[in-house]
Design a protein around this motif. Sequence first.
Motif, PDB file in Angstrom:
ATOM      1  N   LEU A   3      32.924 -19.989  -2.527  1.00 26.67           N
ATOM      2  CA  LEU A   3      31.661 -19.248  -2.332  1.00 26.67           C
ATOM      3  C   LEU A   3      30.636 -19.874  -3.335  1.00 26.67           C
ATOM      4  N   VAL A   4      29.698 -20.481  -2.994  1.00 27.35           N
ATOM      5  CA  VAL A   4      28.872 -20.843  -3.836  1.00 27.35           C
ATOM      6  C   VAL A   4      27.554 -19.916  -3.809  1.00 27.35           C
ATOM      7  N   TYR A   5      27.084 -19.257  -4.805  1.00 26.20           N
ATOM      8  CA  TYR A   5      25.874 -18.732  -5.024  1.00 26.20           C
ATOM      9  C   TYR A   5      24.800 -18.998  -5.977  1.00 26.20           C
ATOM     10  N   ASP A   6      23.813 -18.399  -6.112  1.00 25.70           N
ATOM     11  CA  ASP A   6      22.875 -18.853  -7.044  1.00 25.70           C
ATOM     12  C   ASP A   6      22.991 -17.853  -8.179  1.00 25.70           C
ATOM     13  N   GLY A   7      23.451 -18.283  -9.261  1.00 23.53           N
ATOM     14  CA  GLY A   7      23.833 -17.227 -10.401  1.00 23.53           C
ATOM     15  C   GLY A   7      22.653 -17.040 -11.193  1.00 23.53           C
ATOM     16  N   GLY A   8      21.199 -17.532 -10.782  1.00 22.00           N
ATOM     17  CA  GLY A   8      19.874 -17.178 -11.443  1.00 22.00           C
ATOM     18  C   GLY A   8      19.501 -15.838 -10.978  1.00 22.00           C
ATOM     19  N   CYS A   9      20.097 -15.440  -9.824  1.00 18.94           N
ATOM     20  CA  CYS A   9      19.457 -14.374  -8.969  1.00 18.94           C
ATOM     21  C   CYS A   9      20.614 -13.131  -9.264  1.00 18.94           C
ATOM     22  N   PRO A  10      19.912 -12.052  -9.896  1.00 19.79           N
ATOM     23  CA  PRO A  10      20.704 -10.949 -10.115  1.00 19.79           C
ATOM     24  C   PRO A  10      21.363 -10.290  -9.004  1.00 19.79           C
ATOM     25  N   PHE A  11      20.463 -10.148  -7.841  1.00 17.11           N
ATOM     26  CA  PHE A  11      21.223  -9.766  -6.618  1.00 17.11           C
ATOM     27  C   PHE A  11      22.522 -10.402  -6.188  1.00 17.11           C
ATOM     28  N   CYS A  12      22.259 -11.800  -6.161  1.00 16.42           N
ATOM     29  CA  CYS A  12      23.270 -12.688  -5.683  1.00 16.42           C
ATOM     30  C   CYS A  12      24.378 -12.802  -6.479  1.00 16.42           C
ATOM     31  N   ARG A  13      24.313 -12.584  -7.995  1.00 11.88           N
ATOM     32  CA  ARG A  13      25.345 -12.432  -8.796  1.00 11.88           C
ATOM     33  C   ARG A  13      26.234 -11.191  -8.711  1.00 11.88           C
ATOM     34  N   HIS A  14      25.404 -10.076  -8.437  1.00 10.78           N
ATOM     35  CA  HIS A  14      25.966  -8.837  -8.421  1.00 10.78           C
ATOM     36  C   HIS A  14      27.006  -8.869  -7.086  1.00 10.78           C
ATOM     37  N   PHE A  15      26.442  -9.389  -5.795  1.00  9.09           N
ATOM     38  CA  PHE A  15      27.047  -9.314  -4.729  1.00  9.09           C
ATOM     39  C   PHE A  15      28.628 -10.519  -4.846  1.00  9.09           C
ATOM     40  N   ALA A  16      28.106 -11.759  -5.373  1.00  9.84           N
ATOM     41  CA  ALA A  16      29.272 -12.495  -5.454  1.00  9.84           C
ATOM     42  C   ALA A  16      30.365 -12.251  -6.569  1.00  9.84           C
TER      43      ALA A  16
END
Length: 123
Positions: A3-16
């Motif tokens: 899974l590659v996510y955008d670590g700059g986004c707090p929502f993406c980070r929380h989900f991932a």
Amino acid sequence: MLLVYDGGCPFCRHFALSSEVRGGIPNLRIVDGRADAGLRRDLRKRGLVLAEGAVLLQGDRAWHGAEAVRHLCGLMHPSDPLLQLLVPLFDGPSRSARLYPLLLGARRMALALKGLPLDPDRP
């Protein structure tokens, strides 16, 4: 599976990084794509732009954006309240495609508040 996510986004980070995604899906590796320019370049060559959504890779198979979230949600049985909300919302392809732009909008606002560009490759 990756899974590659955008670590700059707090929502993406929380989900991932939620424990249920990390621990609930066997053999899932999770990578902050914003922090890995080489990985983003490889994904972009495949037409998978991180700025347009998370990417899920399994062998030669790739899911992007709404499809990636839908596929992940199909693999989970969450107890986390946010994930309990997302899983049924993203259980079908048409609903997932309609709702995913809302997640992208939240991401856009969060990145703007943090002063980060939407696309880490185009500051």
